[in-house]
Structures are given as C-alpha cells and as structure tokens.
Design an enzyme around this catalytic site. Sequence first.
Site, PDB file in Angstrom:
ATOM      1  N   ARG A  42      45.595  51.711  42.081  1.00 42.05           N
ATOM      2  CA  ARG A  42      44.251  52.275  42.262  1.00 42.05           C
ATOM      3  C   ARG A  42      44.130  53.671  41.651  1.00 42.05           C
ATOM      4  O   ARG A  42      43.401  54.522  42.161  1.00 42.05           O
ATOM      5  CB  ARG A  42      43.856  52.321  43.746  1.00 42.05           C
ATOM      6  N   ARG A  49      38.204  56.485  43.585  1.00 38.31           N
ATOM      7  CA  ARG A  49      37.294  57.445  44.204  1.00 38.31           C
ATOM      8  C   ARG A  49      37.868  58.852  44.395  1.00 38.31           C
ATOM      9  O   ARG A  49      37.131  59.773  44.713  1.00 38.31           O
ATOM     10  CB  ARG A  49      36.831  56.897  45.561  1.00 38.31           C
ATOM     11  N   ARG A  74      30.671  55.531  38.754  1.00 32.76           N
ATOM     12  CA  ARG A  74      30.331  54.450  39.691  1.00 32.76           C
ATOM     13  C   ARG A  74      28.876  54.526  40.121  1.00 32.76           C
ATOM     14  O   ARG A  74      28.226  53.488  40.346  1.00 32.76           O
ATOM     15  CB  ARG A  74      31.274  54.536  40.910  1.00 32.76           C
ATOM     16  N   ASP A  77      38.945  43.664  40.047  1.00 27.91           N
ATOM     17  CA  ASP A  77      39.156  43.437  41.473  1.00 27.91           C
ATOM     18  C   ASP A  77      39.769  42.055  41.674  1.00 27.91           C
ATOM     19  O   ASP A  77      39.511  41.127  40.881  1.00 27.91           O
ATOM     20  CB  ASP A  77      37.837  43.536  42.233  1.00 27.91           C
ATOM     21  N   TYR A  98      40.811  35.517  51.794  1.00 25.63           N
ATOM     22  CA  TYR A  98      39.447  36.026  51.763  1.00 25.63           C
ATOM     23  C   TYR A  98      38.438  34.873  51.671  1.00 25.63           C
ATOM     24  O   TYR A  98      37.386  34.898  52.321  1.00 25.63           O
ATOM     25  CB  TYR A  98      39.260  36.968  50.571  1.00 25.63           C
TER      26      TYR A  98
END
Length: 343
Positions: free
Chosen positions: A23, A27, A36, A73, A148
Amino acid sequence: MTSLFLQALSGETTSRPPVWFMRQAGRYLPEYRALRAEAPDFISFCLNPEMAAEATLQPMRRFGFDAAIVFADILLIPGALGQKVWFEAGEGPRMGLMPSVESMAERAASAGDELRPVGRTLSLVREALSEDRALIGFAGAPWTVASYMLDGGHDTIGKGERAVARTYVYKDPVGVDALLDVLVEATAHYLKMQADSGAQALKIFESWAEGLPDDLFERLVVRPHQKLVARVRELGVTVPLIGFPRGSAAHAVRYARDVDVNGMALDTACPLGVGREVQKIKPIQGALDPLLLRAGGEALDRRVDQLMEAWGHGPWIFNLGHGILPDVPITHVEQVLKRIGAQ
C-alpha cells in the site's frame, strides 16, 4: 540493468535488501489524496489507467523504492465475474449477492480482458520507470476473494471474521470448492494479462489465511495456490510469483515447501526464526509492523536492525508485514529507508 528486487527474488543475496511497502501508493501521501479526490469512486479510480498509473508512480518519485506495485484492488475480480462491488467511504468494500457459480464459470477465462484497464496502467508505469526499478502486478488469492464474495449481501462483510464465508465452507464444501476453482481460472487469466502488460513479478494476496485449522489451510490456501500457480504457468507466464498467506506463521514452512511460488511474503507476527527457516527454502519478503512505522523513533530503528541482523544475509526483500497505514508520517518512511541504506 536488473533491479535489486528481481535479483533478491531470484535467490541472490544483494548488497542491501531491496525495499518496497505494501500500500505504498495511498492515503498517507498528500499527492495521493489530491488525486483520489478527482475520481467519482474508488473502483472508477482503479480502472482509470492514467490516474492509477499516477498513483503507482507517486511513491516512486518521492522515495525511490526498488519496486512499484500497480495501483488496483483485490476485489476487481468479482466485478469481472458479474458481482456488484462498491466501496463505502469510511467503511470499505460492499458487495451484492453472488451470481451463480455456473454463470461466473462462463466468464472466468475473460477476466483478463474485462480488466484490461489494469494492463494499460501497467504499461504506462513500465514506460515511466527506470530499468533498475521493478514493476509488480497482483491479485487476491482465491480464498480471500471468495470470502468477500460469499459474505456479499450480509452485514458481516468488512468486519474481519469471515463468519458467513467460513460457515459456507463447512455447510457447502462442494459449492465452495467449485467457487474456488472458478476463481483460480479467472485469476490466472488476470495475472497473465498483467504479465503480458509489463508486470515483472506477480503477488498473490491471501489476506484471510489466519485462524484456519490445518485441514482448512490445506483446502482453502495450499491447494488453490498450487492450482493457481500451475495454471498461470500453463498460460505461459514466466515471471516470478510471490505468495502472501497473511496470518499463517504456523504454516509458513509448509506453505513455502508445498506451493511453488518463487518467494514468500511474511506478516508482522511471523517470528524471526520462522523467517530464517523459510529463507532456507526460498526468498522471503517482510515483515515490519505498520504500527511501528507509524510510531517511529528509536523503537523503529531497533526493529529494523533486528530484521537486518536476522534476515539480512538474504535473499530478502524489506517490506511491511501488512499495508502502510493512512496516518503514517512520511518522515518515518524516510527513516527506514536511511536505516537500511536505501536513501
């Protein structure tokens, strides 16, 4: 010019450990947050090649990591198979009810074509990177993606327990195994597309390997990974593969021995001694605690030194044991890079 990353992944002991962070495009970077904000939603961001390429390159410009990992992702595959996927701000992924396994099986071989924008992102990044910087593609592992998908439509998704999915494993083993086989096929084609588009290594993220008893670890992790590696190779992919069964230190040596990946990523909780045992079998990657990276200070230096002493004889790729956190100070990343001699 061969990158340090690829040298280490091939089994060489390098002059210093190559480094990249999971990652690393994210952010904690102000430039990422600004970028973003221009996208309408996260999935659109991932599937916009120009924006995703820029996100991939931002940490390379700032830190000069030895490898870039494509901005994407692990939940793009369900979307390619017909399941609705979206992200709620502050809550993470949400998914609609899962389509039938039969309908998804019909779409599995076209997963690479469905996700062609990721390939374009890889091509753009490869054009921009220098030859001594490697480019990594990735996908979620079959069980993690399945967990998921099976949780989709239930309020347990994103809560970390995978309770619905793991109950299905016991109640409907035939159905779950069929889903895993579909995901093996779809993921293999997706990874082939990434390799064809410029990825020089491919990582398999098994984010939900932890907490599995021996029999389920064999059934949900080892066997699907074996099938996926074999299928990827059948499709003509020759670039190295990295397996990351997060949270499975008790099974680490078994995984390294039984799954034919070229390297194995280790998580934060993996003991140094276990890492040394795995390192005797194949190159390793990891495993600094992201929370320690957040904390910084002398404790961070001490742990970096411990990892260097334990695993620095190689082959080893310096990384985190999981993804970098959004509130990590940039100066702490620089502190680690200086400590290992990468800056």
